[in-house]
Design a protein around this motif. Structure first.
Motif, PDB file in Angstrom:
ATOM      1  N   ASN A 204       0.812  -1.216   0.000  1.00  0.00           N
ATOM      2  CA  ASN A 204       0.000   0.000   0.000  1.00  0.00           C
ATOM      3  C   ASN A 204       0.852   1.275   0.000  1.00  0.00           C
ATOM      4  N   TYR A 243      -3.864  -4.881  -1.322  1.00  0.00           N
ATOM      5  CA  TYR A 243      -4.003  -3.478  -1.709  1.00  0.00           C
ATOM      6  C   TYR A 243      -5.321  -2.885  -1.218  1.00  0.00           C
ATOM      7  N   GLU A 244      -5.251  -1.712  -0.604  1.00  0.00           N
ATOM      8  CA  GLU A 244      -6.434  -1.064  -0.040  1.00  0.00           C
ATOM      9  C   GLU A 244      -6.607   0.360  -0.566  1.00  0.00           C
ATOM     10  N   GLY A 245      -5.837   0.710  -1.590  1.00  0.00           N
ATOM     11  CA  GLY A 245      -5.849   2.064  -2.115  1.00  0.00           C
ATOM     12  C   GLY A 245      -7.036   2.352  -3.021  1.00  0.00           C
TER      13      GLY A 245
END
Length: 270
Positions: A204, A243-245
């Motif tokens: 991230n 991934y958390e974007g």
């Protein structure tokens, strides 16, 4: 002139091959463990060092920076004593979880020690012999009578024995482009949570994943160690798992060319 040209070509060839990532190549000597062992190696000194000199994370680069210039002679000696304590242990007497923490902490502590021994330096790649790209093939410690290099630890012990891609987020090469030096020593009792945290933090960050003018830019780590992350589809899925974007959908549907980058500047707090 011909001899000079030949010499120059040989140097360029050596540098290019030296900077390539080594293959995973099992050193069978270390592929044993004592699963009946309940011995827990203390890594408290390493955790104290990290909390004192590596607590700051630069928001511009998402990098945990080390205040090398502030490390006192006393604390450097304590770091060396910690490394010496580790090398006095026979890791084969430990269970696998303890061994993993042992090797990762030894790698990271020894890397910081190398920087301190040669500080100031702009990049770890400047260390080593004249024909070397960094110190990774230098024999830096002796364990159970065996001379050990950083490449031995990462590519002949950790990668082939554990076969866990998260190893690449745990070991730190003292560079801006590298996954962060972890906030504390790795410990067998919480390895899973630590590895997951290290993986999620790196993926991230812009160092791992970003889009520039619509092109996907990934860390060179995913190119160097493509054999560990699988084909492009497998790699993208690995990234999506963490991934958390805001660009999740763009990453999920991406089918264009991938560019890789890496910053070798020292992870130094100035």
């Amino acid at each position: 002139m011909a001899k000079f040209i030949s010499f120059a070509i040989s140097i360029l060839f050596f540098v290019s091959t030296a900077s390539a990532a080594p293959k995973s190549d099992l050193w069978e000597r270390w592929d044993l463990s004592n699963e009946a062992s309940d011995v827990q190696v203390s890594h408290a000194q390493w955790s104290i060092f990290l909390s004192k000199y590596a607590a700051y994370v630069d928001p511009a680069t998402n990098t945990r920076l080390v205040d090398y210039s502030a490390v006192s002679h006393k604390d450097h000696r304590v770091l060396k004593a910690y490394i010496s304590m580790l090398t006095d242990i026979d890791p084969l007497s430990l269970n696998k979880a303890e061994q993993f923490a042992y090797w990762v902490n030894l790698y990271n502590a020894a890397t910081v020690d190398l920087i301190l021994d040669n500080y100031p330096v702009k990049s770890i790649t400047k260390l080593g012999g004249f024909f070397s790209f960094g110190p990774w093939n230098e024999e830096i410690v002796e364990v159970s009578g065996e001379a050990i290099t950083l490449n031995d630890i990462e590519h002949r012990i950790l990668r082939p024995i554990w076969k866990d891609k998260r190893i690449h987020y745990a070991v730190n090469c003292a560079s801006i482009g590298c996954p962060n030096l972890y906030v504390e020593a790795f410990q067998s009792s919480k390895l899973e949570s630590q590895l997951e945290s290290a993986t999620r933090t790196f993926i991230n960050s812009d160092k791992a994943v970003q889009f520039i003018n619509g092109k996907l830019i990934l860390s060179e780590i995913y190119n160097w160690y493509a054999v560990d992350f699988g084909d492009e589809k497998s790699l993208i899925q690995h990234l999506l798992n963490y991934y958390e974007g805001p660009l999740y959908q763009q990453l999920q549907s991406y089918s264009g060319e991938i560019e890789y980058q890496y910053d070798w500047k020292l992870n130094e707090k100035k």
